[in-house]
Write a protein that holds these residues in place. Structure first.
Motif, PDB file in Angstrom:
ATOM      1  N   ARG A 194      -4.171   7.171   3.352  1.00  0.00           N
ATOM      2  CA  ARG A 194      -4.606   5.872   3.252  1.00  0.00           C
ATOM      3  C   ARG A 194      -5.346   5.472   4.679  1.00  0.00           C
ATOM      4  NH1 ARG A 194      -1.372   3.668  -0.846  1.00  0.00           N
ATOM      5  NH2 ARG A 194      -1.816   1.192   0.000  1.00  0.00           N
ATOM      6  N   GLN A 226      -2.913  -5.683   6.021  1.00  0.00           N
ATOM      7  CA  GLN A 226      -2.437  -6.319   4.845  1.00  0.00           C
ATOM      8  C   GLN A 226      -3.431  -6.490   3.894  1.00  0.00           C
ATOM      9  OE1 GLN A 226       0.965  -6.900   4.096  1.00  0.00           O
ATOM     10  NE2 GLN A 226       0.121  -7.196   2.060  1.00  0.00           N
ATOM     11  N   VAL A 229      -3.979  -3.372   1.880  1.00  0.00           N
ATOM     12  CA  VAL A 229      -3.114  -2.398   1.062  1.00  0.00           C
ATOM     13  C   VAL A 229      -3.526  -2.546  -0.435  1.00  0.00           C
ATOM     14  CG1 VAL A 229      -0.614  -2.629   0.232  1.00  0.00           C
ATOM     15  CG2 VAL A 229      -1.306  -3.122   2.608  1.00  0.00           C
ATOM     16  N   ASP A 230      -3.779  -3.642  -1.046  1.00  0.00           N
ATOM     17  CA  ASP A 230      -4.167  -3.715  -2.511  1.00  0.00           C
ATOM     18  C   ASP A 230      -5.496  -2.731  -2.766  1.00  0.00           C
ATOM     19  OD1 ASP A 230      -4.044  -4.784  -5.219  1.00  0.00           O
ATOM     20  OD2 ASP A 230      -5.813  -5.619  -4.543  1.00  0.00           O
ATOM     21  N   MET A 231      -6.572  -2.944  -2.071  1.00  0.00           N
ATOM     22  CA  MET A 231      -7.801  -1.917  -2.378  1.00  0.00           C
ATOM     23  C   MET A 231      -7.139  -0.428  -2.052  1.00  0.00           C
ATOM     24  SD  MET A 231     -10.825  -3.719  -0.508  1.00  0.00           S
ATOM     25  CE  MET A 231      -9.917  -4.077   0.924  1.00  0.00           C
ATOM     26  N   ASN A 232      -6.299  -0.074  -1.141  1.00  0.00           N
ATOM     27  CA  ASN A 232      -5.780   1.385  -1.063  1.00  0.00           C
ATOM     28  C   ASN A 232      -5.060   1.837  -2.044  1.00  0.00           C
ATOM     29  OD1 ASN A 232      -6.759   2.458   1.390  1.00  0.00           O
ATOM     30  ND2 ASN A 232      -5.513   1.589   2.876  1.00  0.00           N
ATOM     31  N   ASN A 233      -4.250   0.901  -2.700  1.00  0.00           N
ATOM     32  CA  ASN A 233      -3.381   1.151  -3.996  1.00  0.00           C
ATOM     33  C   ASN A 233      -4.419   1.232  -5.197  1.00  0.00           C
ATOM     34  OD1 ASN A 233      -1.022   0.808  -2.525  1.00  0.00           O
ATOM     35  ND2 ASN A 233      -0.966  -1.400  -3.138  1.00  0.00           N
ATOM     36  N   ARG A 234      -5.317   0.632  -5.287  1.00  0.00           N
ATOM     37  CA  ARG A 234      -6.427   0.693  -6.152  1.00  0.00           C
ATOM     38  C   ARG A 234      -7.202   2.259  -6.306  1.00  0.00           C
ATOM     39  NH1 ARG A 234     -10.115  -3.659  -6.339  1.00  0.00           N
ATOM     40  NH2 ARG A 234      -9.479  -4.554  -4.803  1.00  0.00           N
ATOM     41  N   GLU A 237      -5.029   4.939  -7.217  1.00  0.00           N
ATOM     42  CA  GLU A 237      -4.688   4.916  -8.698  1.00  0.00           C
ATOM     43  C   GLU A 237      -6.022   5.597  -9.409  1.00  0.00           C
ATOM     44  OE1 GLU A 237      -4.468   0.973  -9.957  1.00  0.00           O
ATOM     45  OE2 GLU A 237      -2.148   0.944  -9.191  1.00  0.00           O
TER      46      GLU A 237
END
Length: 784
Positions: A194, A226, A229-234, A237
């Motif tokens: 990440r 913060q 985080v969402d972009m790293n999650n995507r 995936e």
């Protein structure tokens, strides 16, 4: 062929020399398993393919077979439904591409050279164009799936790249401006796959998000903001989706390969055979060997034969004949005169010829095809079996007599030696009689004078000797067939200073028939030398004439082929020019006709002049000089020390430090100083100068990186990613030197490490570790 003779005559060393010239796994297996054949048709066929290979090597440099790994295990796995990995599919693809290249090569070769034996072998290759196109589109040379392997894979990878660029762009906002003061270093790195930034411990809450790691001192925290985080999650995936799609594609490609496993196996075998033929031709060229003729009647005639494992500058060539006028040779002469080497030369050249190899002898030499070759050479004593030298020799001779037949060749070295001379001579004569009664060919060396009389009196048997120069007291290593060896003890003793009365007294103690025999041998030697001198002169003149004829023939063929080639090229160019001019002329004429029809009148003079001008314009015009506006713009772009420039390759802005040479500048890009080509630099004005971009690095470890990175056992892509992360971490930690352990293996990871280090501008130099520190399995890297 008995295996002992292969060891005795060192045929294994011939196989090793062949293996040094192969490039495929199948070719190496053929060279390692090479054995002589006792079938006349097989020997002639294998020699014919070697002749074709030598002709192809001379004309084109060899059959274009590249290095190929063994795909047999992969084909066995795919037959039972296994999924091949990228490297296995890449190996299959290389075989298919080689099949096409070799087929095209022989199609072109057919017009230049008749190589029927090898061409018939190449004709058995099975081209699979559809499968070849599919694999080439989906798998690259390193076994990595391409973006074109499937639309879905291309889409997912595009999504991964887009997310990575978005994350990088967003993270760069933290490394510039007001946020940069909260960072230990204005860089972007990776922890736990990440993207994170190094934040000073006292400002850990400034960006929110997740802390993934900290420095050894605890002063720096690696924080995933913060907002990221969402972009790293995507991104994660998308990476998982990419892996899933890759596995699906590999399974699909394996299913397409499975139906052609037999054809692919046959293709690999044939390519290995062609590689083996290449190796035979190359080895023949190395030892200056020629193609022997094959005698079904076992009439051997080796012209200027040389032992292939001896230094060609020192070895003395000999003519060895056997089987036509006599089937047995008794060789006598002093020790160290070359008798044993002559025996080994005859035996080894026979084995090479029967194995389909060229032999180190003059053109026109002839070999037989023996059902077996036996030899009793060397010291046969055995401590384990409690055998003396004589007993060891006798046990070997007994084994030979039990196995030989009328088509065997037997080589005896110092027959009957190791026991009482009188008994030994009697045994030697009895053994030679037994071999002669079987019809086998035999060559025996001995010291016993009784065998000279045996060679003279026995039908089908001839004496031979190794020449000795009584003037220099040295052997010449030349074989004299038809002349028995004579004693040189008296001559040698006189030249070494022994008193003449003592020598004369010694001569008086031996029988008169021994004196007569020595005198006869001396006369035979003189006659032999005169005849041999004349023979060698005749052979030299014949060889010169044949070489001149061959050179002229070769030069004529080259001239004719080149003339036809150049004429074809000239015709193609002329036709292309005519076609182009004709098309443009037709277009102009068509326009004139349309104009005439439209006006319902004749063409006016000015229109004809315009058409003439258009036809004249078919000639190529001279280049236009660069206009002043372009020259002024170029002058504006001239670079000077201190200018702010943008690197087109890296998309970062920096400052020119100094000009390295006419085509390169040293540029300061953030904390990194690099040498970049002038063509990669674009001058920017101060007003539009962006904030300097920072280099993205990848580091691992909870308390700072180790000075050693171990990549053994990793897949190629994962290893390269780890290497990139580790080098950035080492640079951040300020290490002057690190060690990369990659092992030997297939060499793929080692080559990848070398390629990466060459491209990294922060690497000062690198090289393999010392032998006591890993040798070629580790690389030591020093930074600037």
């Amino acid at each position: 062929m008995n295996t002992k003779i292969l060891q005795t005559l060192e045929f294994d060393k011939i196989r090793q020399a062949l293996r040094a010239n192969v490039v495929t796994a199948n070719g190496d297996a053929r060279a390692a398993a090479l054995t002589p054949s006792a079938d006349v048709a097989t020997v002639r066929e294998t020699l014919a393919e070697t002749s074709d290979g030598a002709a192809i090597l001379r004309l084109t440099g060899g059959i274009p077979v590249p290095a190929l790994t063994d795909i047999t295990p992969a084909l066995q796995r795919v037959r039972i439904g296994a999924v091949l990995n990228g490297k296995e599919l890449a190996a299959v693809t290389r075989v298919l591409k080689t099949v096409q290249a070799v087929s095209d090569f022989f199609a072109d070769l057919a017009e230049r050279l008749e190589a029927d034996t090898v061409a018939a072998l190449a004709a058995q290759l099975t081209a699979l164009p559809a499968l070849t196109r599919t694999l080439r589109k989906a798998v690259d040379e390193d076994g990595r799936l391409t973006d074109e392997a499937s639309p879905e894979l291309g889409r997912i990878r595009g999504q991964v790249r887009q997310l990575e660029n978005t994350i990088r762009s967003r993270m760069e906002q933290y490394t510039r401006g007001n946020s940069a003061k909260y960072l230990s270093d204005p860089i972007i790195t990776i922890r736990d796959d990440r993207y994170v930034i190094p934040v000073k411990a006292e400002h850990r809450s400034q960006f929110g998000g997740v802390v993934h790691d900290q420095s050894a001192s605890g002063q720096t925290l690696f924080v995933e903001p913060q907002a990221i985080v969402d972009m790293n999650n995507r991104l994660r995936e998308a990476q998982i989706a990419e892996q899933t799609e890759s596995e699906r594609i590999l399974a699909e490609l394996s299913n397409e390969v499975a139906p052609y496993a037999s054809e692919l196996r046959q293709n690999a075998d044939i390519l290995g055979h062609l590689d083996f033929i290449n190796a035979k031709a190359k080895y023949a060229k190395t030892i200056k060997a020629t193609a022997p003729e094959v005698s079904a009647e076992n009439h051997v005639d080796l012209l200027a034969a040389r032992h292939p494992l001896l230094d060609p500058a020192k070895v003395v060539p000999n003519r060895i004949t056997l089987g036509a006028d006599y089937g047995a040779i008794v060789v006598t002469g002093p020790n160290t005169g070359g008798k044993t080497i002559t025996l080994k030369t005859l035996g080894l050249l026979q084995l090479m010829g029967q194995a389909g190899l060229f032999i180190p002898a003059e053109a026109g030499s002839q070999i037989g095809v023996y059902s077996n070759v036996f030899a009793d050479i060397g010291d046969e004593q055995s401590i384990e079996q409690s055998l003396s030298t004589f007993s060891g020799h006798m046990k070997t001779i007994v084994d030979i007599l039990d196995q030989l037949d009328a088509r065997s060749l037997v080589l005896f070295d110092e027959l009957g030696a190791g026991t009482d001379p009188q008994e030994g001579a009697a045994l030697a004569i009895a053994i030679l009689d037994e071999v002669g009664a079987s019809g086998a060919a035999v060559v025996a060396t001995t010291h016993y004078p009784e065998l000279k009389l045996y060679g003279y009196n026995t039908p089908g048997t001839i004496n031979a000797s190794m020449e000795f120069d009584s003037n220099t007291l040295q052997p010449t290593y030349r074989l004299l067939i038809g002349v028995p060896g004579r004693s040189n003890a008296f001559d040698i003793s006189l030249r070494l200073g022994l008193a003449a009365p003592i020598v004369e007294r010694a001569k008086g103690l031996i029988a008169d028939d021994s004196h007569d025999l020595n005198n006869m041998i001396a006369d035979l030697e003189n006659q032999r030398k005169a005849a041999e001198t004349e023979y060698h002169e005749t052979r030299r003149q014949l060889a010169e004439a044949e070489q001149l004829h061959a050179d002229l023939q070769h030069a004529y063929e080259q001239f004719y082929a080149e003339r036809e080639h150049q004429l074809a090229i000239a015709k193609d160019k002329a036709n292309a020019l005519v076609d182009t001019a004709q098309a443009k002329a037709d277009k102009i004429i068509k326009q004139l006709r349309q104009l005439q029809l439209a006006q319902h009148s004749d063409i006016k003079e000015n229109q004809l002049i315009e058409a003439k001008t258009a036809l004249n314009n078919l000639h190529q015009s001279k280049p236009v000089k660069q206009n002043r506006v372009l020259r002024r713009e170029k002058a504006k772009q001239s670079l000077r020390q201190g200018d702010t420039v943008k690197s087109l390759q890296y998309g970062q802005t920096g400052t020119l430090m100094k000009q390295v040479d006419k085509t390169h500048w040293e540029v300061q890009l953030g904390i990194i100083r690099m040498q970049l080509p002038t063509s990669d630099l674009q001058k920017v004005t101060q007003a539009s100068e962006p904030e300097p971009k920072r280099r993205i690095t990848t580091v691992r470890g909870a308390s700072g990186p180790s000075t050693t990175l171990d990549l053994r056992g990793e897949r190629y892509e994962a290893a390269m990613a780890k290497l990139d992360q580790y080098i950035d971490a080492a640079l951040l930690a300020g290490y002057p030197q690190v060690t990369i352990i990659h092992g030997l293996g297939t060499g793929a990871i080692r080559n990848g490490v070398t390629k990466y280090l060459r491209q990294n501008k922060q690497v000062a130099k690198f090289g393999f570790a010392p032998q006591n520190a890993g040798g070629g399995g580790a690389t030591i890297v020093q930074f600037k």
